[in-house]
Design a protein around this motif. Structure first.
Motif, PDB file in Angstrom:
ATOM      1  N   VAL A  40       0.851  -1.188   0.000  1.00 37.69           N
ATOM      2  CA  VAL A  40       0.000   0.000   0.000  1.00 37.69           C
ATOM      3  C   VAL A  40       0.883   1.233   0.000  1.00 37.69           C
ATOM      4  O   VAL A  40       1.720   1.409   0.891  1.00 37.69           O
ATOM      5  N   VAL A  41       0.699   2.097  -1.000  1.00 41.95           N
ATOM      6  CA  VAL A  41       1.511   3.313  -1.109  1.00 41.95           C
ATOM      7  C   VAL A  41       0.729   4.568  -0.752  1.00 41.95           C
ATOM      8  O   VAL A  41       1.317   5.616  -0.501  1.00 41.95           O
ATOM      9  N   ALA A  42      -0.613   4.466  -0.715  1.00 39.94           N
ATOM     10  CA  ALA A  42      -1.428   5.642  -0.400  1.00 39.94           C
ATOM     11  C   ALA A  42      -2.802   5.206   0.080  1.00 39.94           C
ATOM     12  O   ALA A  42      -3.341   4.186  -0.375  1.00 39.94           O
ATOM     13  N   VAL A  43      -3.363   5.985   0.998  1.00 38.53           N
ATOM     14  CA  VAL A  43      -4.733   5.777   1.479  1.00 38.53           C
ATOM     15  C   VAL A  43      -5.480   7.090   1.339  1.00 38.53           C
ATOM     16  O   VAL A  43      -4.989   8.146   1.769  1.00 38.53           O
ATOM     17  N   LYS A  50      -8.540  10.988   9.038  1.00 34.44           N
ATOM     18  CA  LYS A  50      -8.632   9.530   8.928  1.00 34.44           C
ATOM     19  C   LYS A  50      -7.508   8.991   8.056  1.00 34.44           C
ATOM     20  O   LYS A  50      -6.866   7.991   8.388  1.00 34.44           O
ATOM     21  N   ALA A  51      -7.276   9.654   6.940  1.00 36.18           N
ATOM     22  CA  ALA A  51      -6.202   9.216   6.054  1.00 36.18           C
ATOM     23  C   ALA A  51      -4.850   9.302   6.756  1.00 36.18           C
ATOM     24  O   ALA A  51      -4.005   8.405   6.612  1.00 36.18           O
ATOM     25  N   ASP A  52      -4.643  10.366   7.524  1.00 36.73           N
ATOM     26  CA  ASP A  52      -3.377  10.519   8.257  1.00 36.73           C
ATOM     27  C   ASP A  52      -3.189   9.382   9.261  1.00 36.73           C
ATOM     28  O   ASP A  52      -2.077   8.869   9.434  1.00 36.73           O
ATOM     29  N   ARG A  53      -4.269   9.003   9.929  1.00 32.83           N
ATOM     30  CA  ARG A  53      -4.201   7.918  10.916  1.00 32.83           C
ATOM     31  C   ARG A  53      -3.775   6.615  10.253  1.00 32.83           C
ATOM     32  O   ARG A  53      -2.916   5.883  10.767  1.00 32.83           O
ATOM     33  N   PHE A  54      -4.369   6.296   9.101  1.00 26.86           N
ATOM     34  CA  PHE A  54      -3.997   5.093   8.364  1.00 26.86           C
ATOM     35  C   PHE A  54      -2.551   5.183   7.887  1.00 26.86           C
ATOM     36  O   PHE A  54      -1.796   4.207   7.962  1.00 26.86           O
ATOM     37  N   ALA A  55      -2.177   6.351   7.379  1.00 28.47           N
ATOM     38  CA  ALA A  55      -0.832   6.519   6.821  1.00 28.47           C
ATOM     39  C   ALA A  55       0.242   6.318   7.886  1.00 28.47           C
ATOM     40  O   ALA A  55       1.287   5.710   7.620  1.00 28.47           O
ATOM     41  N   ASP A  61       1.335   7.167   2.053  1.00 28.52           N
ATOM     42  CA  ASP A  61       0.902   8.552   1.909  1.00 28.52           C
ATOM     43  C   ASP A  61      -0.568   8.691   2.278  1.00 28.52           C
ATOM     44  O   ASP A  61      -1.377   7.785   2.027  1.00 28.52           O
ATOM     45  N   ALA A  62      -0.913   9.834   2.846  1.00 26.43           N
ATOM     46  CA  ALA A  62      -2.310  10.170   3.125  1.00 26.43           C
ATOM     47  C   ALA A  62      -2.801  11.120   2.041  1.00 26.43           C
ATOM     48  O   ALA A  62      -2.129  12.106   1.715  1.00 26.43           O
ATOM     49  N   VAL A  63      -3.962  10.817   1.472  1.00 29.39           N
ATOM     50  CA  VAL A  63      -4.508  11.608   0.379  1.00 29.39           C
ATOM     51  C   VAL A  63      -5.911  12.059   0.749  1.00 29.39           C
ATOM     52  O   VAL A  63      -6.725  11.251   1.216  1.00 29.39           O
TER      53      VAL A  63
END
Length: 338
Positions: A40-43, A50-55, A61-63
């Motif tokens: 996984v390269v980006a979420v 939420k994206a930052d938490r996953f990243a 990367d968080a998108v």
């Protein structure tokens, strides 16, 4: 000497994730982390936090926003864990953006939508797969071999159950606008198990769905199927039960039972129970990481240029069977099949 093609084949597939669903956090992204075939390269999320938490957890990367991820040239493929009702829209958008797609099950809510997605992927030369991970657990191959070897005689009937306790009231699976309901969620497992073990056309002889007026979706149901060789299947599923995940194959000379059939952990050692006459045998099988297995299969399919043989045909049959069940439940009688 390593050729360019061999080098590409060994390069992990670069995957972007559309949505920060709990299934991605707790199960699928950890499986990606265990895979050497994909990473996984980006979420992406509509909520940047939420994206930052996953990243942070998964080192990617968080998108902010799904479209932004689809425009990223560094993303080769997309894993789509969005609610079922959003699968068609975002699978189509991902395909049109040139991305291969691994979509959570079911691939779509209707056969017409599913067929359109399959045709689109084929026309664009992209790989589309449904995350039907349970069939990649090696326990089901072992069961098929036991049955083929005559462990229970000739197969007469199949029973399958996937039931869970009530979900939190705000769970998306209670939302009709997002494709909610037990049939398309937990019902997927016994329906596809029947497709997996029974041969030929399956006719829906009868079906019932229990709707909860608080949510406007079905929360449980039962189905009676008949295969071409007169083997029958009785399936039960729901959101309002004590937990059970099992199936049983009943033959002319015995029966085979498997518990925790559909969502076992990677460390779980399956036990196949075979009863024949006065003899009962319990066979312990090695663990199998079904979520990682399908990720590896998807990555290989992308590199090879096509999904596994029969995969999309089975996905289409599954959606059509769900529609036939819904139709039968609405009429109070069966008749249609796939």
């Amino acid at each position: 000497m390593t050729t360019d093609s061999e080098s590409v084949a060994r390069t992990p597939l670069r995957v972007g994730v559309l949505g920060c669903a709990q299934v991605a956090w707790g199960r699928t992204l950890p499986a990606f982390a265990d895979s050497d075939a994909a990473r996984v390269v980006a979420v992406a999320s509509r909520d940047k936090e939420k994206a930052d938490r996953f990243a942070r957890r998964f080192g990617c990367d968080a998108v902010e926003g799904y479209e932004a991820l689809l425009k990223d040239p560094g993303v080769e493929a997309v894993y789509l864990p969005l609610p079922t009702g959003l699968h068609t829209e975002w699978t189509e958008r991902a395909l049109r953006a040139g991305k291969h797609v691994l979509a959570e099950k079911p691939i779509a809510t209707t056969h017409r939508e599913a067929a359109r997605l399959v045709a689109l992927a084929d026309g664009l030369g992209l790989c589309l797969m449904e995350n039907r991970m349970f069939v990649h657990h090696r326990q089901h191959t072992a069961v098929r071999e036991f049955v083929a070897d005559g462990a229970i005689g000739e197969l007469r009937s199949f029973t399958g159950t996937m039931c869970v306790p009530p979900l939190p009231a705000d769970d998306v699976r209670y939302r009709p606008d997002l494709g909610g309901g037990a049939l398309l969620d937990v019902g997927f497992y016994p329906l596809h198990a029947a497709l997996h073990f029974l041969s030929g056309r399956l006719d829906v002889l009868g079906a019932t769905l229990r709707h909860d007026p608080r949510y406007g979706v079905d929360v449980g149901g039962g189905v009676l199927l008949r295969a071409e060789d007169a083997v029958t299947a009785h399936l039960t599923f729901g959101f309002e039960h004590g937990y059970r995940s099992h199936y049983e194959l009943h033959g002319s000379e015995g029966r085979l039972t498997l518990e925790r059939a559909f969502t076992p952990s990677a460390a779980w050692q399956p036990v196949v129970r075979i009863e024949r006459g006065n003899r009962t045998e319990e066979i312990t099988l090695p663990p199998s990481h079904q979520r990682r297995e399908i990720i590896d299969v998807f990555a290989a399919a992308v590199r090879d240029g096509e999904p596994p043989a029969g995969h999309l045909a089975t996905a289409l049959r599954g959606v059509a069977l769900s529609e036939a069940v819904r139709d039968a439940a609405g009429r109070g009688s069966g008749g249609h099949g796939v």
